[in-house]
Write a protein that holds these residues in place. Structure first.
Motif, PDB file in Angstrom:
ATOM      1  N   ASP A 232       0.843  -1.198   0.000  1.00 30.31           N
ATOM      2  CA  ASP A 232       0.000   0.000   0.000  1.00 30.31           C
ATOM      3  C   ASP A 232       0.877   1.247   0.000  1.00 30.31           C
ATOM      4  O   ASP A 232       1.425   1.644   1.032  1.00 30.31           O
ATOM      5  N   PHE A 233       0.996   1.880  -1.176  1.00 25.48           N
ATOM      6  CA  PHE A 233       1.771   3.109  -1.293  1.00 25.48           C
ATOM      7  C   PHE A 233       0.891   4.341  -1.104  1.00 25.48           C
ATOM      8  O   PHE A 233       1.396   5.467  -1.125  1.00 25.48           O
ATOM      9  N   ALA A 234      -0.409   4.141  -0.955  1.00 20.87           N
ATOM     10  CA  ALA A 234      -1.321   5.261  -0.732  1.00 20.87           C
ATOM     11  C   ALA A 234      -1.467   5.522   0.764  1.00 20.87           C
ATOM     12  O   ALA A 234      -1.267   6.644   1.229  1.00 20.87           O
ATOM     13  N   GLY A 235      -1.832   4.491   1.520  1.00 17.30           N
ATOM     14  CA  GLY A 235      -1.948   4.649   2.962  1.00 17.30           C
ATOM     15  C   GLY A 235      -3.017   5.637   3.371  1.00 17.30           C
ATOM     16  O   GLY A 235      -2.807   6.447   4.274  1.00 17.30           O
ATOM     17  N   THR A 236      -4.171   5.556   2.725  1.00 15.68           N
ATOM     18  CA  THR A 236      -5.239   6.506   3.044  1.00 15.68           C
ATOM     19  C   THR A 236      -6.053   6.087   4.255  1.00 15.68           C
ATOM     20  O   THR A 236      -6.970   6.791   4.664  1.00 15.68           O
ATOM     21  N   GLY A 237      -5.739   4.946   4.821  1.00 18.48           N
ATOM     22  CA  GLY A 237      -6.546   4.417   5.908  1.00 18.48           C
ATOM     23  C   GLY A 237      -7.538   3.410   5.365  1.00 18.48           C
ATOM     24  O   GLY A 237      -7.540   2.237   5.750  1.00 18.48           O
ATOM     25  N   THR A 238      -8.389   3.845   4.452  1.00 18.20           N
ATOM     26  CA  THR A 238      -9.358   2.940   3.841  1.00 18.20           C
ATOM     27  C   THR A 238      -8.660   1.927   2.930  1.00 18.20           C
ATOM     28  O   THR A 238      -9.112   0.774   2.840  1.00 18.20           O
ATOM     29  N   THR A 239      -7.586   2.333   2.273  1.00 18.14           N
ATOM     30  CA  THR A 239      -6.865   1.385   1.419  1.00 18.14           C
ATOM     31  C   THR A 239      -6.211   0.293   2.260  1.00 18.14           C
ATOM     32  O   THR A 239      -6.206  -0.886   1.884  1.00 18.14           O
ATOM     33  N   THR A 240      -5.686   0.663   3.405  1.00 18.75           N
ATOM     34  CA  THR A 240      -5.048  -0.315   4.294  1.00 18.75           C
ATOM     35  C   THR A 240      -6.079  -1.287   4.847  1.00 18.75           C
ATOM     36  O   THR A 240      -5.850  -2.503   4.900  1.00 18.75           O
ATOM     37  N   ALA A 241      -7.239  -0.770   5.255  1.00 23.55           N
ATOM     38  CA  ALA A 241      -8.304  -1.625   5.782  1.00 23.55           C
ATOM     39  C   ALA A 241      -8.794  -2.601   4.722  1.00 23.55           C
ATOM     40  O   ALA A 241      -9.016  -3.788   5.002  1.00 23.55           O
ATOM     41  N   ALA A 242      -8.961  -2.110   3.492  1.00 24.20           N
ATOM     42  CA  ALA A 242      -9.434  -2.970   2.406  1.00 24.20           C
ATOM     43  C   ALA A 242      -8.415  -4.046   2.078  1.00 24.20           C
ATOM     44  O   ALA A 242      -8.782  -5.173   1.716  1.00 24.20           O
ATOM     45  N   ALA A 243      -7.132  -3.719   2.206  1.00 26.26           N
ATOM     46  CA  ALA A 243      -6.083  -4.679   1.876  1.00 26.26           C
ATOM     47  C   ALA A 243      -6.106  -5.876   2.822  1.00 26.26           C
ATOM     48  O   ALA A 243      -5.885  -7.017   2.405  1.00 26.26           O
ATOM     49  N   VAL A 244      -6.376  -5.632   4.101  1.00 31.47           N
ATOM     50  CA  VAL A 244      -6.453  -6.730   5.070  1.00 31.47           C
ATOM     51  C   VAL A 244      -7.505  -7.739   4.631  1.00 31.47           C
ATOM     52  O   VAL A 244      -7.299  -8.960   4.675  1.00 31.47           O
ATOM     53  N   ASN A 245      -8.643  -7.248   4.157  1.00 31.34           N
ATOM     54  CA  ASN A 245      -9.747  -8.117   3.766  1.00 31.34           C
ATOM     55  C   ASN A 245      -9.505  -8.822   2.434  1.00 31.34           C
ATOM     56  O   ASN A 245     -10.168  -9.821   2.134  1.00 31.34           O
ATOM     57  N   ALA A 246      -8.579  -8.308   1.621  1.00 34.25           N
ATOM     58  CA  ALA A 246      -8.349  -8.864   0.288  1.00 34.25           C
ATOM     59  C   ALA A 246      -7.255  -9.922   0.257  1.00 34.25           C
ATOM     60  O   ALA A 246      -7.074 -10.603  -0.756  1.00 34.25           O
ATOM     61  N   LEU A 247      -6.522 -10.061   1.346  1.00 34.24           N
ATOM     62  CA  LEU A 247      -5.420 -11.026   1.381  1.00 34.24           C
ATOM     63  C   LEU A 247      -5.919 -12.425   1.709  1.00 34.24           C
ATOM     64  O   LEU A 247      -6.867 -12.606   2.478  1.00 34.24           O
ATOM     65  N   GLN A 248      -5.274 -13.421   1.135  1.00 40.25           N
ATOM     66  CA  GLN A 248      -5.592 -14.793   1.473  1.00 40.25           C
ATOM     67  C   GLN A 248      -4.901 -15.179   2.781  1.00 40.25           C
ATOM     68  O   GLN A 248      -4.090 -14.418   3.317  1.00 40.25           O
ATOM     69  N   THR A 249      -5.210 -16.347   3.301  1.00 39.73           N
ATOM     70  CA  THR A 249      -4.634 -16.799   4.562  1.00 39.73           C
ATOM     71  C   THR A 249      -3.107 -16.809   4.488  1.00 39.73           C
ATOM     72  O   THR A 249      -2.523 -17.324   3.530  1.00 39.73           O
ATOM     73  N   GLY A 250      -2.492 -16.183   5.492  1.00 41.98           N
ATOM     74  CA  GLY A 250      -1.035 -16.100   5.521  1.00 41.98           C
ATOM     75  C   GLY A 250      -0.465 -14.995   4.664  1.00 41.98           C
ATOM     76  O   GLY A 250       0.760 -14.905   4.502  1.00 41.98           O
ATOM     77  N   GLY A 251      -1.335 -14.140   4.152  1.00 34.43           N
ATOM     78  CA  GLY A 251      -0.876 -13.053   3.276  1.00 34.43           C
ATOM     79  C   GLY A 251      -0.132 -11.968   4.029  1.00 34.43           C
ATOM     80  O   GLY A 251      -0.196 -11.873   5.260  1.00 34.43           O
ATOM     81  N   ARG A 252       0.581 -11.128   3.257  1.00 37.30           N
ATOM     82  CA  ARG A 252       1.392 -10.060   3.846  1.00 37.30           C
ATOM     83  C   ARG A 252       0.945  -8.701   3.310  1.00 37.30           C
ATOM     84  O   ARG A 252       0.844  -8.516   2.092  1.00 37.30           O
ATOM     85  N   LEU A 253       0.698  -7.783   4.211  1.00 33.38           N
ATOM     86  CA  LEU A 253       0.379  -6.402   3.851  1.00 33.38           C
ATOM     87  C   LEU A 253       1.542  -5.518   4.247  1.00 33.38           C
ATOM     88  O   LEU A 253       1.943  -5.492   5.417  1.00 33.38           O
ATOM     89  N   VAL A 254       2.102  -4.815   3.273  1.00 36.73           N
ATOM     90  CA  VAL A 254       3.223  -3.913   3.522  1.00 36.73           C
ATOM     91  C   VAL A 254       2.727  -2.484   3.328  1.00 36.73           C
ATOM     92  O   VAL A 254       2.265  -2.116   2.244  1.00 36.73           O
ATOM     93  N   LEU A 255       2.815  -1.684   4.376  1.00 36.76           N
ATOM     94  CA  LEU A 255       2.343  -0.300   4.339  1.00 36.76           C
ATOM     95  C   LEU A 255       3.518   0.650   4.186  1.00 36.76           C
ATOM     96  O   LEU A 255       4.442   0.646   5.003  1.00 36.76           O
ATOM     97  N   VAL A 256       3.468   1.457   3.120  1.00 33.49           N
ATOM     98  CA  VAL A 256       4.509   2.455   2.851  1.00 33.49           C
ATOM     99  C   VAL A 256       3.920   3.864   2.912  1.00 33.49           C
ATOM    100  O   VAL A 256       4.497   4.767   3.492  1.00 33.49           O
ATOM    101  N   GLY A 257       2.760   4.047   2.287  1.00 32.12           N
ATOM    102  CA  GLY A 257       2.152   5.372   2.209  1.00 32.12           C
ATOM    103  C   GLY A 257       1.596   5.856   3.537  1.00 32.12           C
ATOM    104  O   GLY A 257       1.124   5.054   4.359  1.00 32.12           O
TER     105      GLY A 257
END
Length: 324
Positions: free
Chosen positions: A221-246
């Motif tokens: 997540d290079f945007a980091g708008t808050g909503t993008t980060t929240a949506a990313a958690v829900n879009a990952l499969q089991t064991g997925g990784r979310l990397v926040l930059v923005g």
């Protein structure tokens, strides 16, 4: 010499005549040939990230490429006329203290004709890499590399989502595609889709919910708008990784049930090491990565930063102070 300096939010960025700096022990004096424009500078000027500067006035600009014109005492690993860039950090994780030892943040940087750089943060530019490519590699490309390869652990078997297709995001697309991963791009601006597809994206969308059914292993997540980060958690499969930059938003509300139930890992990523800057410079030299750059006149740096703040850029802007 001419330099754009920041003296406070009320004054903004102003062009001044200032003395050419002298390199001290362990430092080199560089004639700047390309200085990249970064959204971080927009945040400093607006007052959002004022902790990133330790003195005022300060010449901003931390994406720096140029030619060494003078050596400070004790510098033996570099020579006059070496083509070099300035790395932002030496080790990872990056601390605020280390950021404040970086030209253009902790002390005067590349929005001027000359800059002093610490030798330990200096990296030679390989043959075949332009000053413009080298300048943006120090942050836009190296930061993306660290987020994708080191923190995201992206590989040829990964399905990757890149949120935010600006200068960092498009670099991340190329890096992820280079690993052999399948890459999706997410950005609210459809005008960035052509460049993203040319950089290696399989499909673009305005939001993650438009890619329903895609099982993401990694989302950066290079945007980091808050909503993008929240949506990313829900879009990952089991064991997925979310990397926040923005860091467009200071806070985000995430679904902790989804985080725990899917065993999702959330990692923050900032900057890169000097060694990673050298790696991406070699990738550029070998034609594996092609930074998207646009030159603007040195006098238009304030206008360029306004464009970045509005999201009105494709790739990375840079200026050549020798043309001032």
């Amino acid at each position: 010499m001419k330099a754009f300096q920041f003296a406070g939010v009320s004054k903004g960025l102003q062009l001044h005549d200032v003395p050419i700096p002298k390199p001290g022990e362990g430092e080199v004096l560089v004639q700047v040939r390309a200085t990249g424009l970064c959204h971080t500078d927009c945040n400093v000027i607006s007052g959002k990230d004022n902790i990133l500067v330790s003195k005022l006035p300060v010449t901003l600009g931390h994406e720096i490429a140029g030619v060494i014109v003078e050596l400070g005492t004790g510098v033996t690993e570099f020579s006059i006329n070496d083509r070099v860039v300035s790395g932002i950090a030496i080790k990872h994780p990056v601390t605020l203290e280390e950021i404040l030892t970086t030209a253009g943040l902790g002390y005067d940087g590349g929005y001027g004709e000359y800059v002093v750089i610490k030798a330990e943060k200096t990296v030679r530019i390989p043959d075949g890499v332009t000053f413009a490519q080298a300048a943006v590699a120090t942050d836009a490309v190296a930061t993306a590399y660290h987020a994708v390869v080191v923190e995201g652990q992206v590989s040829s078997s990964s399905t990757v989502g890149i949120i935010g297709l600006g200068g960092l995001g498009l670099s991340a697309v190329q890096i992820a595609a280079y690993t052999g991963a399948k890459v999706y791009g997410i950005d609210i601006s459809a005008k960035k889709y052509v460049a993203a597809l040319q950089s290696g994206v399989s499909k673009c969308a305005k939001s993650l919910d438009k890619l329903a059914g895609v099982q993401f292993d990694v989302i950066v997540d290079f945007a980091g708008t808050g909503t993008t980060t929240a949506a990313a958690v829900n879009a990952l499969q089991t064991g997925g990784r979310l990397v926040l930059v923005g860091l467009a938003a200071k806070e985000s509300t995430i679904n902790t049930y989804e985080l725990v139930a899917r065993a999702v890992s959330l990692k923050g990523s900032a900057g890169s090491t000097v060694q990673e800057v050298a790696v991406v410079l070699e990738l550029i030299a070998k034609g594996k990565i092609h930074p998207i750059v646009e030159e603007i006149p040195f006098a238009d740096i304030p206008k360029g930063l306004d464009r970045i703040a509005k999201g009105d850029t494709l790739g990375r802007l840079y200026a050549d102070p020798t043309k001032a």
